[in-house]
Design a protein around this motif. Structure first.
Motif, PDB file in Angstrom:
ATOM      1  N   GLU A 125       0.751  -1.249  -0.088  1.00 33.07           N
ATOM      2  CA  GLU A 125      -0.190  -0.037  -0.098  1.00 33.07           C
ATOM      3  C   GLU A 125       0.899   1.324  -0.056  1.00 33.07           C
ATOM      4  OE1 GLU A 125      -3.543   0.575   1.916  1.00 33.07           O
ATOM      5  OE2 GLU A 125      -4.141  -1.634   1.660  1.00 33.07           O
ATOM      6  N   SER A 126       0.427   2.298  -0.523  1.00 33.79           N
ATOM      7  CA  SER A 126       0.975   3.709  -0.463  1.00 33.79           C
ATOM      8  C   SER A 126       0.923   4.048   0.784  1.00 33.79           C
ATOM      9  CB  SER A 126       0.374   4.608  -1.501  1.00 33.79           C
ATOM     10  OG  SER A 126       0.334   4.111  -2.625  1.00 33.79           O
ATOM     11  N   THR A 127       2.165   4.886   1.191  1.00 34.29           N
ATOM     12  CA  THR A 127       2.390   5.225   2.662  1.00 34.29           C
ATOM     13  C   THR A 127       1.814   6.538   2.852  1.00 34.29           C
ATOM     14  OG1 THR A 127       4.428   6.144   2.134  1.00 34.29           O
ATOM     15  CG2 THR A 127       4.505   3.823   2.926  1.00 34.29           C
ATOM     16  N   SER A 128       1.317   7.338   1.871  1.00 30.87           N
ATOM     17  CA  SER A 128       0.777   8.533   2.079  1.00 30.87           C
ATOM     18  C   SER A 128      -0.599   8.809   1.285  1.00 30.87           C
ATOM     19  CB  SER A 128       2.024   9.882   1.821  1.00 30.87           C
ATOM     20  OG  SER A 128       2.003  10.003   0.370  1.00 30.87           O
ATOM     21  N   ARG A 129      -1.287   9.820   1.638  1.00 31.54           N
ATOM     22  CA  ARG A 129      -2.415  10.148   0.772  1.00 31.54           C
ATOM     23  C   ARG A 129      -2.248  10.620  -0.473  1.00 31.54           C
ATOM     24  NH1 ARG A 129      -7.435  11.991   4.661  1.00 31.54           N
ATOM     25  NH2 ARG A 129      -6.717  10.561   6.373  1.00 31.54           N
ATOM     26  N   LEU A 130      -1.236  11.323  -0.583  1.00 38.09           N
ATOM     27  CA  LEU A 130      -0.669  11.803  -1.871  1.00 38.09           C
ATOM     28  C   LEU A 130      -0.173  10.626  -2.951  1.00 38.09           C
ATOM     29  CD1 LEU A 130       0.130  14.291  -3.994  1.00 38.09           C
ATOM     30  CD2 LEU A 130       2.179  14.094  -2.831  1.00 38.09           C
ATOM     31  N   GLN A 131       0.435   9.692  -2.582  1.00 36.93           N
ATOM     32  CA  GLN A 131       1.013   8.661  -3.223  1.00 36.93           C
ATOM     33  C   GLN A 131      -0.318   7.749  -3.519  1.00 36.93           C
ATOM     34  OE1 GLN A 131       3.824   6.684  -0.486  1.00 36.93           O
ATOM     35  NE2 GLN A 131       5.418   7.814  -1.889  1.00 36.93           N
ATOM     36  N   LYS A 132      -1.215   7.583  -2.706  1.00 39.15           N
ATOM     37  CA  LYS A 132      -2.615   6.825  -2.763  1.00 39.15           C
ATOM     38  C   LYS A 132      -3.429   7.534  -4.001  1.00 39.15           C
ATOM     39  CE  LYS A 132      -3.226   4.754   1.519  1.00 39.15           C
ATOM     40  NZ  LYS A 132      -4.133   4.812   2.673  1.00 39.15           N
TER      41      LYS A 132
END
Length: 157
Positions: A125-132
């Motif tokens: 999973e992506s670690t930040s909301r921006l990456q998601k």
């Protein structure tokens, strides 16, 4: 003058990746590779492979069947670093790009005979909301550059 050769033992693996349960996905294929210690060396067979694409069947709407054969022989002087098989499953996303649907690994059984292994799969999973958000926007989910990292214990403190 006697030459001291260490004794070796062989590990022969014959089997198959039978199938998978991915209820929410269709048209999947898998890749496998082996991870092993420094004292181990493959003597015959394939260290990695890729299966055909399979779709869900009518009889079992959640089950995918590959029946993908494996055959490899290792030799070693030490059981440390016993081989593991790493399985990666890929399939198309909504944009038609191949994305990872799961990673998993298990040790090769230590005892001779027939064995069935169920490998739990996971997706990073992506670690930040921006990456998601970026991965959703571009249609590229996070994935490992080297799937062998799944079988290694470093960094899991």
């Amino acid at each position: 003058m006697a030459i001291n050769n260490p004794s070796v033992f062989l590990l022969m693996i014959n089997g198959q990746i039978e199938g998978a349960n991915f209820p929410e996905y269709d048209d999947l294929y898998c890749k496998y590779c082996f991870v092993y210690g420094h004292d181990w060396a493959p003597t015959s067979g394939l260290e990695e492979g890729i299966s055909q694409i399979t779709s869900k069947g009518r009889d079992s709407p959640q089950r995918m069947i590959w029946n993908f054969p494996l055959e490899i022989t290792f030799k070693s002087t030490n059981p440390l670093g016993w081989p593991q098989i790493v399985v990666s499953v890929y399939g198309p996303d909504t944009f038609g790009n191949d994305v990872v649907r799961g990673y998993g690994a298990t040790h090769i059984p230590f005892t001779p005979g027939q064995h069935t292994r169920t490998i739990p799969m996971f997706v990073p999973e992506s670690t930040s909301r921006l990456q998601k958000f970026t991965s959703w926007l571009l249609g590229r989910r996070p994935e490992f550059t080297d799937p062998k990292v799944v079988a290694q214990g470093e960094g899991r403190e």
